[in-house]
Design a protein around this motif. Structure first.
Motif, PDB file in Angstrom:
ATOM      1  N   ARG A  55       0.827  -1.209   0.000  1.00 12.39           N
ATOM      2  CA  ARG A  55       0.000   0.000   0.000  1.00 12.39           C
ATOM      3  C   ARG A  55       0.857   1.253   0.000  1.00 12.39           C
ATOM      4  O   ARG A  55       2.041   1.197   0.269  1.00 12.39           O
ATOM      5  CB  ARG A  55      -0.998  -0.005   1.147  1.00 12.39           C
ATOM      6  CG  ARG A  55      -0.430   0.249   2.499  1.00 12.39           C
ATOM      7  CD  ARG A  55      -1.560   0.424   3.528  1.00 12.39           C
ATOM      8  NE  ARG A  55      -1.261  -0.364   4.693  1.00 12.39           N
ATOM      9  CZ  ARG A  55      -2.161  -1.037   5.389  1.00 12.39           C
ATOM     10  NH1 ARG A  55      -3.418  -1.028   5.055  1.00 12.39           N
ATOM     11  NH2 ARG A  55      -1.808  -1.718   6.435  1.00 12.39           N
ATOM     12  N   ASN A  56       0.211   2.361  -0.328  1.00 11.63           N
ATOM     13  CA  ASN A  56       0.838   3.680  -0.430  1.00 11.63           C
ATOM     14  C   ASN A  56       1.776   3.772  -1.630  1.00 11.63           C
ATOM     15  O   ASN A  56       2.750   4.506  -1.616  1.00 11.63           O
ATOM     16  CB  ASN A  56       1.566   4.048   0.858  1.00 11.63           C
ATOM     17  CG  ASN A  56       1.701   5.542   1.026  1.00 11.63           C
ATOM     18  OD1 ASN A  56       0.834   6.299   0.601  1.00 11.63           O
ATOM     19  ND2 ASN A  56       2.791   5.975   1.625  1.00 11.63           N
ATOM     20  N   LEU A  57       1.462   3.034  -2.677  1.00  9.85           N
ATOM     21  CA  LEU A  57       2.339   2.992  -3.852  1.00  9.85           C
ATOM     22  C   LEU A  57       2.367   4.317  -4.600  1.00  9.85           C
ATOM     23  O   LEU A  57       3.437   4.786  -4.995  1.00  9.85           O
ATOM     24  CB  LEU A  57       1.912   1.865  -4.788  1.00  9.85           C
ATOM     25  CG  LEU A  57       1.988   0.460  -4.189  1.00  9.85           C
ATOM     26  CD1 LEU A  57       1.511  -0.574  -5.199  1.00  9.85           C
ATOM     27  CD2 LEU A  57       3.388   0.164  -3.719  1.00  9.85           C
ATOM     28  N   ALA A  58       1.221   4.941  -4.820  1.00 10.76           N
ATOM     29  CA  ALA A  58       1.187   6.203  -5.576  1.00 10.76           C
ATOM     30  C   ALA A  58       1.949   7.297  -4.835  1.00 10.76           C
ATOM     31  O   ALA A  58       2.719   8.040  -5.439  1.00 10.76           O
ATOM     32  CB  ALA A  58      -0.252   6.630  -5.835  1.00 10.76           C
ATOM     33  N   ALA A  59       1.784   7.377  -3.531  1.00  6.48           N
ATOM     34  CA  ALA A  59       2.488   8.402  -2.759  1.00  6.48           C
ATOM     35  C   ALA A  59       3.990   8.138  -2.759  1.00  6.48           C
ATOM     36  O   ALA A  59       4.788   9.060  -2.855  1.00  6.48           O
ATOM     37  CB  ALA A  59       1.952   8.451  -1.330  1.00  6.48           C
ATOM     38  N   ALA A  60       4.381   6.877  -2.672  1.00  5.33           N
ATOM     39  CA  ALA A  60       5.808   6.545  -2.678  1.00  5.33           C
ATOM     40  C   ALA A  60       6.448   6.958  -3.997  1.00  5.33           C
ATOM     41  O   ALA A  60       7.574   7.445  -4.017  1.00  5.33           O
ATOM     42  CB  ALA A  60       5.998   5.054  -2.422  1.00  5.33           C
ATOM     43  N   VAL A  61       5.733   6.801  -5.102  1.00  5.10           N
ATOM     44  CA  VAL A  61       6.264   7.217  -6.403  1.00  5.10           C
ATOM     45  C   VAL A  61       6.354   8.736  -6.478  1.00  5.10           C
ATOM     46  O   VAL A  61       7.349   9.290  -6.944  1.00  5.10           O
ATOM     47  CB  VAL A  61       5.390   6.656  -7.551  1.00  5.10           C
ATOM     48  CG1 VAL A  61       5.740   7.307  -8.871  1.00  5.10           C
ATOM     49  CG2 VAL A  61       5.551   5.157  -7.633  1.00  5.10           C
ATOM     50  N   ALA A  81       6.037   9.140   2.068  1.00  5.67           N
ATOM     51  CA  ALA A  81       6.643   8.420   0.949  1.00  5.67           C
ATOM     52  C   ALA A  81       6.846   6.940   1.252  1.00  5.67           C
ATOM     53  O   ALA A  81       7.331   6.199   0.415  1.00  5.67           O
ATOM     54  CB  ALA A  81       7.977   9.050   0.591  1.00  5.67           C
ATOM     55  N   THR A  82       6.493   6.499   2.429  1.00  4.95           N
ATOM     56  CA  THR A  82       6.771   5.132   2.846  1.00  4.95           C
ATOM     57  C   THR A  82       5.810   4.132   2.214  1.00  4.95           C
ATOM     58  O   THR A  82       4.602   4.187   2.436  1.00  4.95           O
ATOM     59  CB  THR A  82       6.702   5.004   4.384  1.00  4.95           C
ATOM     60  OG1 THR A  82       7.645   5.908   4.953  1.00  4.95           O
ATOM     61  CG2 THR A  82       7.012   3.587   4.824  1.00  4.95           C
TER      62      THR A  82
END
Length: 107
Positions: A63-69, A80-81
């Motif tokens: 999860r949180n893939l879009a924010a990490a990118v 960003a984690t």
């Protein structure tokens, strides 16, 4: 990246709605030992887990893939984690399965 590993007695409930991408696969663990490590980790320092010997099913939930990118240039920012949860449980072999596929946001 935050990674958690959960060794379970049986198949977990489906909570894929809480994650961006979820996949499952089977693997054989004749030794009853599971080693989890990243591509740059040193084998002697890798985390080890006791699992029942034999066929094991694993579910990787991310999860949180879009924010990490979006925050790729600053992996120090908490937003960003990327979170990865690995769950394993004893189960007969079955083919790999995509439970939920992450889709790229339009824009």
């Amino acid at each position: 990246m935050a990674v958690s590993v959960h060794v379970l007695a049986g198949q977990p409930d489906d909570d894929s709605n809480e994650f961006d991408h979820v996949v499952e696969a089977s693997f054989h663990t004749p030794s009853g030992r599971l080693i989890v490590m990243g591509c740059t980790d040193y084998l002697d320092d890798a985390a080890r887990f006791d699992v029942p010997a034999g066929w094991t099913r694993a579910r990787a939930s991310r999860r949180n893939l879009a924010a990490a990118v979006r925050w790729l240039e600053s992996d120090e920012a908490p937003e960003a984690t990327e979170e990865i949860r690995l769950q394993t449980w004893p189960a007969p072999f079955s083919p790999p399965h995509i439970v939920k596929r992450c889709t790229q946001p339009e824009g």
